[in-house]
Design a protein around this motif. Structure first.
Motif: not given
Length: 106
Positions: A24, A54, A58, A82-84, A96-97
């Motif tokens: 994360e 961002l 990442r 990739i999740d926000y 961000l995970s």
């Protein structure tokens, strides 16, 4: 180390699954500071400062993901998602995970 959102790697054979890896990265979204810091970067309705942050998040998350895979002696991480997520009081943080499967290639 190969990193991929696909479940396989073209031309490679997965010999062993080493385990799930995840990481994360958090960004503070202070609306007033962010607004005034980024208003001068407003180009074509894009807030370049936020895009830069961002991108940094990442990079941090992928570096941490790769380090976890290396601890498992993996050659690659496949199936990366990739999740926000907006978290914190009044949505003050952006998380961000990443998660994927560490594998050894044959």
């Amino acid at each position: 180390m190969q990193l991929s959102t696909t479940p396989t790697l073209q031309g490679a054979t997965i010999a062993q699954y080493c385990g799930i890896v995840s990481s994360e990265a958090m960004l503070s979204v202070n609306i007033f500071h962010g607004f005034f810091a980024n208003i001068r970067h407003l180009i074509g309705k894009r807030l370049c400062g936020y895009e830069v942050e961002l991108h940094k998040a990442r990079q941090i998350a992928f570096t941490k993901l790769q380090a976890q895979a290396e601890k498992l002696a993996a050659d690659a991480v496949v199936g990366i998602t990739i999740d926000y997520h907006v978290v914190g009081k009044n949505g003050s943080m952006l998380m961000l995970s990443l998660s994927g499967t560490a594998v050894k290639l044959g």
